[in-house]
Design an enzyme around this catalytic site. Structure first.
Site, PDB file in Angstrom:
ATOM      1  N   LEU A  46       0.879  -1.111  -0.052  1.00 14.61           N
ATOM      2  CA  LEU A  46       0.102  -0.096   0.204  1.00 14.61           C
ATOM      3  C   LEU A  46       0.915   1.230   0.170  1.00 14.61           C
ATOM      4  O   LEU A  46       1.926   1.409   0.680  1.00 14.61           O
ATOM      5  CB  LEU A  46      -0.959  -0.034   1.221  1.00 14.61           C
ATOM      6  CG  LEU A  46      -1.738  -1.222   1.307  1.00 14.61           C
ATOM      7  CD1 LEU A  46      -2.468  -1.343   2.577  1.00 14.61           C
ATOM      8  CD2 LEU A  46      -2.813  -1.301   0.132  1.00 14.61           C
TER       9      LEU A  46
ATOM     10  N   HIS B 237      -0.526 -11.785   9.067  1.00 14.04           N
ATOM     11  CA  HIS B 237       0.777 -12.179   8.493  1.00 14.04           C
ATOM     12  C   HIS B 237       1.033 -13.459   9.049  1.00 14.04           C
ATOM     13  O   HIS B 237       1.108 -13.526  10.368  1.00 14.04           O
ATOM     14  CB  HIS B 237       1.785 -11.138   8.889  1.00 14.04           C
ATOM     15  CG  HIS B 237       2.952 -11.487   8.228  1.00 14.04           C
ATOM     16  ND1 HIS B 237       3.221 -11.527   6.854  1.00 14.04           N
ATOM     17  CD2 HIS B 237       4.231 -12.141   8.592  1.00 14.04           C
ATOM     18  CE1 HIS B 237       4.595 -12.198   6.662  1.00 14.04           C
ATOM     19  NE2 HIS B 237       5.206 -12.501   7.620  1.00 14.04           N
TER      20      HIS B 237
ATOM     21  N   GLU C 298       5.463   0.600   7.276  1.00 13.56           N
ATOM     22  CA  GLU C 298       6.518  -0.253   7.203  1.00 13.56           C
ATOM     23  C   GLU C 298       5.730  -1.740   6.918  1.00 13.56           C
ATOM     24  O   GLU C 298       4.845  -2.460   7.650  1.00 13.56           O
ATOM     25  CB  GLU C 298       6.993  -0.443   8.547  1.00 13.56           C
ATOM     26  CG  GLU C 298       8.338  -1.217   8.594  1.00 13.56           C
ATOM     27  CD  GLU C 298       8.690  -1.338  10.089  1.00 13.56           C
ATOM     28  OE1 GLU C 298       9.499  -2.353  10.256  1.00 13.56           O
ATOM     29  OE2 GLU C 298       8.285  -0.525  10.905  1.00 13.56           O
TER      30      GLU C 298
END
Ligand code: GRF
Length: 222
Positions: free
Chosen positions: A96, A112, A146
């Protein structure tokens, strides 16, 4: 009537996590409303899951846009037609842009398949096996600029079984994801979990570590 947290789910593939949200919402024990499902791939099976559940779907193909920023702008304009309170990334295989993340600051979740901060990126299951790790699992976290690095909320972990393949490990981790992701999103939806000052707050207190749930070999919460 209490207002539910309007949630947009972004997918690129099979959408088993999306299905877990659909099932949890239909059981009525999650304060979320699934407003729209958006895919960047027309063949994503998750679109079928959404249609079968009666959720509006949108497909925007990133290849039709000049660059990442213009695709992300189109996604945000489309999503904003539903005025979402929360964005749930469920296998959305796109990085993104900073502008998109800022537009929904503190309102984007991702899952994740690793115990972050260990193993950001791809191929996590094989990397865990190669390293001989004892524990593996999945992490629900807020999305920041990040990659795989935003503040963590909830982890589900299991112990690696000697001799299992990466595929076997992946499917055990996915079964855990289907439990922890709707749960963590529900906490955000009801305001128990917040993103403040770039960190996770749980029940009003700064949470430097995520909540950790341990599951047995069969995927049952211990
Ligand atoms: C999940 O394993 C998740 O950890 C990762 O993408 C996968 C999506 O799977 N971010 P599915 O499309 O929900 O089945």
């Amino acid at each position: 009537m209490t207002s539910r947290c309007k949630t947009a789910v972004l997918i690129s593939g099979s959408g088993t996590n999306l299905q877990a949200f659909i099932d949890a919402v239909s059981r009525g024990n999650l304060g979320l409303e699934l407003s729209v499902v958006l895919s960047n791939k027309p063949e994503a099976y998750g679109l079928v899951r959404a249609e079968e559940a009666g959720i509006p779907t949108v497909c925007l193909q990133h290849g039709h846009y000049a660059d990442r920023a213009s695709f992300d702008t189109a996604v945000a304009e489309k999503l904003d037609e539903w005025r979402p309170d929360l964005l749930v990334l469920a296998g959305f295989m796109r990085i993104l842009s900073p502008g998109f993340v800022a537009h929904y600051s503190g309102r984007i979740l991702n899952i994740h398949p690793a115990l972050l901060p260990a193993y950001p990126g791809l191929d996590t299951h094989q990397r865990v096996l190669d390293a001989g790790d004892e524990w593996h699992g999945s992490t629900v976290h807020f999305v920041t600029e990040e990659l795989d690095g935003g503040p963590r909320i909830l982890q589900g972990r299991l112990s690696v079984v000697a001799g299992e393949s990466a595929d076997q490990l992946a499917s055990r981790v996915q079964a855990i994801e289907h439990q922890i992701y709707p749960q963590a999103a529900g906490w955000v939806g009801e305001g128990r979990v917040e993103f403040r000052l770039g960190q996770t707050w749980i029940d009003g207190a700064l949470a430097e570590e995520p909540v950790v749930q341990t599951f047995d070999r069969d995927g049952t919460l211990i």
